[in-house]
Design a protein around this motif. Structure first.
Motif, short mmCIF file in Angstrom:
data_model
loop_
_atom_site.label_atom_id
_atom_site.label_comp_id
_atom_site.label_asym_id
_atom_site.label_seq_id
_atom_site.Cartn_x
_atom_site.Cartn_y
_atom_site.Cartn_z
N ALA A 123 -13.36 -5.07 72.92
CA ALA A 123 -13.94 -6.70 73.15
C ALA A 123 -13.22 -7.34 72.40
O ALA A 123 -13.29 -7.11 70.87
CB ALA A 123 -15.54 -6.69 72.83
N PHE A 135 -12.78 -1.71 63.16
CA PHE A 135 -13.71 -0.70 63.65
C PHE A 135 -13.63 0.54 63.10
O PHE A 135 -12.44 1.28 63.02
CB PHE A 135 -13.39 -0.75 65.01
N ILE A 182 -17.55 -8.59 55.12
CA ILE A 182 -18.56 -9.70 55.86
C ILE A 182 -19.17 -10.65 54.75
O ILE A 182 -19.17 -12.00 55.04
CB ILE A 182 -19.92 -8.62 56.33
N LEU A 220 -17.58 -15.06 60.96
CA LEU A 220 -16.72 -14.02 60.54
C LEU A 220 -15.49 -14.00 61.06
O LEU A 220 -15.60 -13.85 62.24
CB LEU A 220 -17.55 -12.48 60.76
N ARG A 244 -11.71 -7.50 64.61
CA ARG A 244 -12.24 -6.32 65.33
C ARG A 244 -11.98 -6.30 66.69
O ARG A 244 -12.02 -7.65 67.46
CB ARG A 244 -13.81 -6.30 65.01
N GLY A 245 -11.71 -5.38 67.49
CA GLY A 245 -11.27 -5.37 68.82
C GLY A 245 -12.14 -4.13 69.54
O GLY A 245 -13.33 -4.04 69.83
N ALA A 246 -11.38 -3.06 69.84
CA ALA A 246 -11.89 -1.85 70.13
C ALA A 246 -12.58 -2.11 71.52
O ALA A 246 -13.65 -1.54 71.89
CB ALA A 246 -13.09 -1.17 69.10
N ASP A 287 -16.33 -2.39 54.85
CA ASP A 287 -16.91 -3.64 55.87
C ASP A 287 -17.90 -4.42 55.12
O ASP A 287 -17.72 -5.79 55.61
CB ASP A 287 -17.77 -2.52 56.69
N GLN A 288 -18.76 -4.13 54.38
CA GLN A 288 -19.76 -5.03 53.94
C GLN A 288 -19.19 -6.04 52.97
O GLN A 288 -19.09 -7.31 53.12
CB GLN A 288 -20.62 -4.38 52.95
N LEU A 329 -14.79 -10.19 59.67
CA LEU A 329 -15.11 -8.93 60.46
C LEU A 329 -14.00 -8.08 60.68
O LEU A 329 -13.16 -8.28 61.34
CB LEU A 329 -15.53 -9.22 62.02
N ASN A 342 -28.06 -14.54 63.04
CA ASN A 342 -26.90 -13.65 63.40
C ASN A 342 -25.90 -14.26 62.48
O ASN A 342 -26.08 -15.51 61.90
CB ASN A 342 -26.59 -14.05 64.87
N LYS A 343 -24.77 -13.50 62.55
CA LYS A 343 -23.52 -14.17 61.97
C LYS A 343 -22.57 -13.99 63.20
O LYS A 343 -22.30 -12.76 63.49
CB LYS A 343 -23.01 -13.40 60.77
N SER A 344 -22.06 -14.98 63.69
CA SER A 344 -21.08 -15.02 64.79
C SER A 344 -19.71 -14.90 64.28
O SER A 344 -19.45 -14.95 63.01
CB SER A 344 -21.42 -16.10 65.61
N ILE A 345 -18.89 -14.79 65.17
CA ILE A 345 -17.38 -14.72 64.64
C ILE A 345 -16.94 -15.81 64.77
O ILE A 345 -15.74 -16.15 64.26
CB ILE A 345 -16.72 -13.74 66.08
N ASP A 346 -17.69 -17.02 64.68
CA ASP A 346 -17.00 -18.30 64.07
C ASP A 346 -17.52 -18.57 62.54
O ASP A 346 -16.63 -19.12 61.75
CB ASP A 346 -18.04 -19.43 64.84
#
Lengths: 446, 486, 486, 446
Positions: free
Chosen positions: D77, D411, D403, D69, D73-75, D399-400, D408, D63-67
């Motif tokens: 969450a 949305f 990343i 990235l 992003r919200g939407a 987006d890419q 991140l 995974n790539k976590s938001i630590d």
């Protein structure tokens, strides 16, 4: 106001009024004016939680932890398995935010934990009594030496060079200032030779300290060495790895008078060297000479079982300069973690850990020699979880190569033992066969 | 209430652990190790399953009282609140899963933290250099005295064999001086706990290596003559040692270094909010003035060309006093504390600690004897309940406080105050908490007169009642095995 | 005992938070948002400092009883021990600090975990496919009934508007059927709680969409006629729904899929050891037979060319029933549980759960009425204390158990047993624990005869005594503000 | 035996004897033989703790976590700040290993936490009563809609397209099977136009659901929209961000009848979408129509304040198929975390969080437009912490790119709102100016 300071500006004013003080400043008027610090401390403004955690993350990125480096290094600090129970239970704040259990009625938790720790430690070592822990292995060695000196009223301690160099170096410092004498006995083929030990003994000798498995990983002939100590009426002090005691003979059975060591491997985080869990146990006859805290069982007014700190008359807060030691704290949280470890692993689990260490160390030893990069430093495979190998390739080259490839290899034996190219490898139950094989093939292609 | 010992829950065949299959061949132990060096009988460790372990320690925790449970005004122990972020800091894996013998190149974050912490501690106390190696306050004291001795020895001054200690000092001071190989000269204090300057003068000589002092004193009063004392000691060729136990009173307001102290220890577990852990671990860094720096223990974390390193090249160093580099996990917590409090916060700590102590002192002095009725610092000492004709002792008051849900203050210390009750609220407690505690104290003072038996028989609501301490010392049941014999 | 509400600790000006300086310019809210849309009066949230917050919740926790406190034989709730490793699993940062709308390429570990968990759940229950989306058991039931409806609708069979539910069923079964828009046909059970096959036959028709059942039944007895029932329901064109509440009895021994069930839910917070959290969160995955798979909610975690992805391209899917993908944190715990138990462990769970229940049933049946005295599965139902002439009720027994330090069994359920006491020990409890509990129960049965008032007035040792529930419903004090009015 | 199974082989034998059963197998003889599962489940052998934690570490590396990235992003969450207190207190096992508080005498902890949660939620929303939580925002929306339908005895709900698409899609599923009707109202310039709403209303309409700040981040004109609902005698349901309520008008003051939303931002881990904290509050007159649990204050026999579950007669375990809802659990642990959050942040802290979100979102909006890569999707800056921008560069490319560079980004608004190249950015108080500036300069040089 700061989040760790409860009183509001209004509270301050109300309280000053009760006190009858005109200002906060006036509360410090008893400090002579020329001593008042009127400047600003040269510190940064306070960090918020977000900033603080970011700062710690950034610092941690400048490190390489043993999550990133597969750890084959021991030498007194071990990557043993830590059961998940420990963090959850030792983290209960009733334990870790409590003080020393001087009010036993509201400290039965801490007290019972220590009593159980003492009981389990005595089971492992075959001793009769244990204190509530010491700072670490090296300072426990110092305390044991002083204890021997006190019992024998002599000032000389004979120490095998198989004893952890950290412990010997700490002892040297203490001994220097206490005018105690420390005699070091050289190793032969990685072990203490009983004859060499006998030659070092003298009537002025209070005690002998032997580590087994010794710093180089070898299991010492403690029966023979203990016999030498006995012959010369010295206190026989064994410095042991508690994990090894699940399979190795108990110090009680080979005649140790005092047993000490580093208990970090019992469920304590490796933590860059501390806080750790020094232990000290002895036979009944010496119990009143033990430094530090001891917990005993008693009863409350209703006759119900209860625990208290006991034999406090030995301690500094009662006996002051006549105390057995100046030690005043114990490693309470580390005792707790060690106890939860022993309770979780239990009789069978500790044996299994010890056996896995042994099996994996034996396997790794053979495999590393098979790489062609190493040869044995000593004859025989009489080691527990650590062993010494020698390489013709410079130590630093191997060390850096392994770090670059995600391993923390052996500890250099050049400085402390003069073995150039010497590596002390450690293999605990944490190392999988796959990791060992990877280490070896990595070295093979180096 | 949970009542069992681990050994009483144990049952053969239970397990709470799981280990992977080894994967490597199993080797007979006796193939490598002589049979007489192998264990014959298993260590009788308990056998439990995980739920037993969890309920055991959960149940025990419920018989304990911590700062998170409630107010803990234990004099001289600085039982302040232990911020939760400190615990999080100490468990950042990249900061804690470190082997102590890793190369410096893999430790730059950790070494920087230690370097920074030393600097911050030096700044707060006005010292020039700080070592983080000592594991506890008493350990720091010992190092301090070693440094004093090393200094005199370095000057070829071998006759200085004495350390002066006031009779109001913590027990560790004389005990440490003895362990460091000094003779102890105890001098009587003034009635208010301050140094009797004449007694000090009389004790000073060219045999005196140093004088150990805490300021504010153990009675919580600031030592006004400190400058004069420092001059006297220095003139006599001695060094002045500062016991950091009471530092919570003075941060940002005055500094031991400025008062003339040459060497001191800090109690990170008091002043700098690391938890006491039911008895430890603590940490007792030692700060020194410049001229003592060469003697500090090895290694010293140093900075060169932007790289931090463990400096072992210290020819005058006294050596090591502990394995590795100090109680690192505790250092991380203290680092976090100082950083989160910051410049202003650190000062506010001491201001509030002193405010709280003076407030309580004023609220309590009507019902309790207050021998020294004047401005106090972070703590104050009462001399038992007023006018009770000794029916009720300070111990009874303390035990009765347990029924009200409080940890009692320190009692019977300092020794120079009769029936002493030593109260240290710390800055983390609110006025409401102080008021509720004072209300309870005052109520107990009234109970002492109206129904003293309530106090004599206290505590009433605790997991156990008063414990027979004499029996414990007499029977010496120190292990479960012992208990089975009885 | 701690007695305060947050609002009673609050004081203006206190703070327990710290935030960084923004660093960016401060903008007037009203410059962007119309003033009438801005808040005029502050929300009166409490103001505390950190130590207040910590003591408040620590104090409250001490007024709670959890599985870690002691035995919790709550029938039909499967209060087994919650392994600590589950919690560690759920807090691995790289597995939990994930935004639900990250691209699949950054989620391969997480998607693989979910895929694997679905497969493992399907295997254990003998189903073909599992969705992890439902947030709880009742939510899973609802999804199950939606799937049944979707299936019939897909077959253009719109007249099937009825769901049959036995009168011994959990309350959620009929409630869910109602929420799913069905009419409920309740059929009477046999006295032993099993399905009255004749009643079922009578209720079946071409208007019946499905039949909801749990097996073992809510009386803890295995439904022997399950094959016949399945055939009857299927013949009538209905589907058979399995309520997974009692799955802890049968893992590795028999499988709902093999019994003929078409759709079912799992309670991860019961069978798969995730903690109940004082009321939630749970998770209620739903398993189906192949023919229902196309109707499962979107998205489905799928695997193609070695890459996992969220498959939204499901034309027959009923859509979503919850935001995002289910109670992911709970899924991680259950995944960890199944992996650590493994093939053998999972079977041993059910074997031991059944052993424990039968053992207790035998120990208790002398002193309590046991309406169905035969082999039970993971739980059994008593009908109150024997021969007490109704002086003492099941409620009294339950309250008295609190004094002995136990959480009582489920009481007054199932409804078809008078004065029901429903005991479910689970496999994680030792014989000693069961024995001690049985001893207490038997003692209470004796007390019921000798001193019934002890039971009527129980509990005696709890933080509060029996609570006036009628008053709560009458006064309706639902907020602190309400309480100030009274 | 397994570590989570207490009984030993000996126990088994002893217990079977008491039961009178010949074997473990015989305990399952009530299962017809043809239904017994005699094979081996196709699962792996059990993992040890070491293996399990390694497995999780390996998965997490995929995974790539938001630590890793930095999250813009919200939407629905949100990466809001989680005070350190939460983990330590919510982790107390008396809370998290407890069941639903059906035995109130030993559940006062859970009950008081819920009572306080209800109180704080009502403070935030300006409502009179709250339940003890729902599964999440979207299911709370469904429950509110059903509640409105029940109150009005009508089956149609009008919903603004500003409502979270997840919520609308969950509602569609429920509504389909309940034969309820949902009418969606299009947005204009990113907001709900009161006139368009009025046009969608009809006499058959039970309620109106408006989200504010809406999914696109814009603060809706809730007064005007509420007035439309009132005119048509519909229940006005507001779906709100609880963080925003520290600074935005209370739903109570603009006439909402039911207030719902997603409470994850209140101290709950982002956790890949769950478990979260749905909330539902309403006015006194509708309290008996509330789904789920409610806690009320009462007294014990001694007259001491005590808390209990109340109004249980609405619930499924009493009322069975006549219940207001089939919901049976609440999100107890999430309520606890939300409560500790509100208690920790308090009155001032929540305002500060809200203001920081607002300020940082405004700043980021300007900066992103200044990169030249984006233009505003709508007129005006009337947003709270999220805003929509449009770019000519394809969404996937940006987006890419982000990343790959450790961010991140926003949305995509293409699928749900048909805005090709539309990005919904979210900026919480967690984002530092440095991170924002780095994001923008990264995009500038793209």
């Amino acid at each position: 106001m700061h989040k760790f300071i409860a009183n509001t500006e209004q509270d301050r004013q109300d309280m000053l009024k009760v006190i009858g003080a005109p200002s906060m400043e006036s509360l410090f008027f008893d400090i002579p004016e020329n001593l008042r610090f009127n400047g600003e401390l040269n510190l940064e403004p306070g960090y918020s939680e977000i900033e603080m955690m970011n700062q710690l993350q950034q610092l941690s990125c400048l490190n390489k932890s043993i999550d990133q480096l597969v750890c084959f290094r021991g030498a007194g600090a071990y990557d043993h398995y830590i059961p998940t129970t420990i963090k959850h239970l030792a983290g209960r704040s009733e334990f870790f935010t409590a003080y020393t259990p001087y009010q036993p009625e509201i400290s039965q938790g801490t007290l019972q934990v220590i009593f159980e720790y003492q009981s389990m430690l005595c089971e492992l070592t075959g001793m009769d009594a244990s204190n509530a822990s010491m700072y670490d292995g090296p300072t426990a060695a110092v305390e044991a030496a002083i204890m021997a000196a006190t019992i024998k009223r002599k000032k000389k301690i004979v120490v095998s060079k198989g004893l952890n160099p950290e412990a010997r170096s700490v002892m040297k410092t203490y001994f220097h200032f206490r005018d105690f004498e420390m005699v070091e006995v050289e190793l032969e083929n990685g072990k203490t030779n009983p004859e060499t030990l006998r030659a070092a003994m003298c009537p002025n000798c209070a005690g002998v300290i032997i580590q087994s498995p010794n710093f180089l990983g070898m299991v010492e002939d403690m029966h023979a060495l203990g016999a030498v100590a006995k012959e010369t009426k010295s206190i026989f002090i064994a410095y042991v790895d508690p994990i090894s005691l699940a399979v190795l003979e108990t110090p009680g059975n080979y005649g140790a008078d005092i047993v000490i060591g580093e208990g970090q491997g019992l469920g304590n985080v490796i933590n860059f060297g501390g806080p750790y869990l020094g232990f000290l146990a002895t036979r009944s006859e010496h119990v009143r000479k033990i430094p530090g805290r001891i917990v005993g069982q008693s009863e409350d007014l209703d006759g119900k079982r209860a625990f208290v700190l006991t034999l406090q008359a030995r301690e500094q807060h009662i006996r002051r300069y006549k105390a057995t030691s100046n030690i005043c704290s114990n490693q309470g949280l580390n005792v707790l973690m060690g106890s939860i470890y022993m309770a979780t692993m239990g009789k069978e689990g500790l044996k299994e850990v010890a056996k896995q260490c042994f099996d994996k160390a034996q396997y790794t030893y053979d495999k590393l020699i098979a790489t062609g990069k190493f040869k044995p430093a000593f004859e025989g495979k009489g080691f527990f979880k650590e062993f010494a190998l020698v390489s013709d390739v410079p130590f630093e080259k191997i060390d850096q190569y392994l770090i670059d490839n995600g391993f923390l290899g052996g500890f250099s034996l050049a400085e402390d033992y003069g073995i150039e190219g010497g590596h002390l490898f450690c293999v605990t139950e944490m190392r999988s066969k796959a990791e060992i094989d990877r280490l070896c093939s990595m070295l093979e292609v180096m | 209430v949970y009542e069992k010992l681990l050994f009483e829950v144990s049952k053969e065949g239970r397990k709470a652990y799981s280990l992977p299959a080894t994967g490597v061949p199993s080797v007979e132990l006796s193939s490598a190790i002589a049979p007489e060096l192998l264990r014959k009988e298993d260590a009788q460790l308990p056998e439990l399953c995980e739920v037993d372990v969890v309920r055991h320690y959960t149940g025990l925790s419920n018989k304990n009282y911590g700062v998170d449970t409630g107010f803990y005004p234990l004099g001289s122990c600085t039982m302040k609140y232990n911020p939760k972020i400190n615990e999080d800091a100490a468990s950042v894996p990249g900061m804690s899963r470190l082997h102590p013998y890793q190369p410096d190149s893999t430790l730059q974050g950790t070494l920087r933290m230690m370097h920074e912490l030393s600097d911050m501690l030096a700044e707060i106390a006005g010292m020039d250099s700080v070592t983080l190696q000592p594991a506890a306050g008493a350990h720091g004291e010992l190092l301090g005295l070693f440094l004093i001795k090393a200094y005199h020895q370095h000057n070829n001054d071998f006759k200085r064999t004495k350390i002066i200690v006031p009779d109001s000092a913590h027990g560790t001071n004389p005990a440490t001086a003895a362990v460091a190989g000094f003779d102890i000269v105890e001098i009587a204090s003034e009635a208010d706990g301050s140094v009797n300057v004449e007694a000090l003068k009389a004790a000073l000589s060219d045999e005196v290596a140093g004088f150990m002092l805490t300021n504010p004193s153990t009675l919580g009063l600031f030592e006004k003559s400190i400058k004069e004392i420092a001059e006297l000691v220095h003139e006599a060729g001695g060094l002045l040692y500062y016991d950091g136990a009471n530092m919570n009173a003075i941060m940002g307001k005055t500094r031991p270094g400025d008062m003339g102290f040459d060497v001191m220890h800090y109690n990170l577990h008091k002043t700098f909010s690391t938890p006491h852990g039911g008895g430890g671990p603590g940490a007792g860094p030692v700060g020194v003035k410049k001229f003592l720096e060469p003697f500090l223990p090895k290694p010293v974390v140093s900075l060169k060309d932007g790289k931090y390193f463990m400096d072992y090249d210290r020819p005058l160093s006294i050596g090591k006093i502990k394995g590795f580099y100090g109680n690192y996990g505790i250092l991380l917590r203290a680092y976090t504390y100082i950083k989160t409090m910051g410049r202003e916060g650190i000062k506010e700590v001491s201001e509030t600690a002193v405010l709280n102590a003076n407030y309580m002192m004023h609220r309590l002095k009507k019902d309790f004897d207050l021998p020294m009725d004047r401005l106090c610092k972070h703590e104050f000492v009462l001399a038992g309940v007023k006018e009770n004709g000794m029916v009720v002792s300070t111990l009874d008051v303390a035990k009765r406080l347990l029924d009200y849900g409080y940890h009692p203050p320190t009692i019977y210390f300092p020794l120079i105050v009769h029936e002493a009750i030593m109260v240290e609220p710390t800055e983390t407690e609110s006025k409401e908490t102080l008021d509720e505690f004072c209300d309870a104290m005052i109520k107990i003072a009234h109970e002492a007169i109206e129904s003293p038996e309530l106090l004599k028989e206290a505590p009433h609501n605790t997991p156990v009642k008063r414990i027979n301490e004499a029996k414990a010392a007499r029977d010496l049941i120190l292990t479960y095995k012992d208990s089975l014999k009885g």
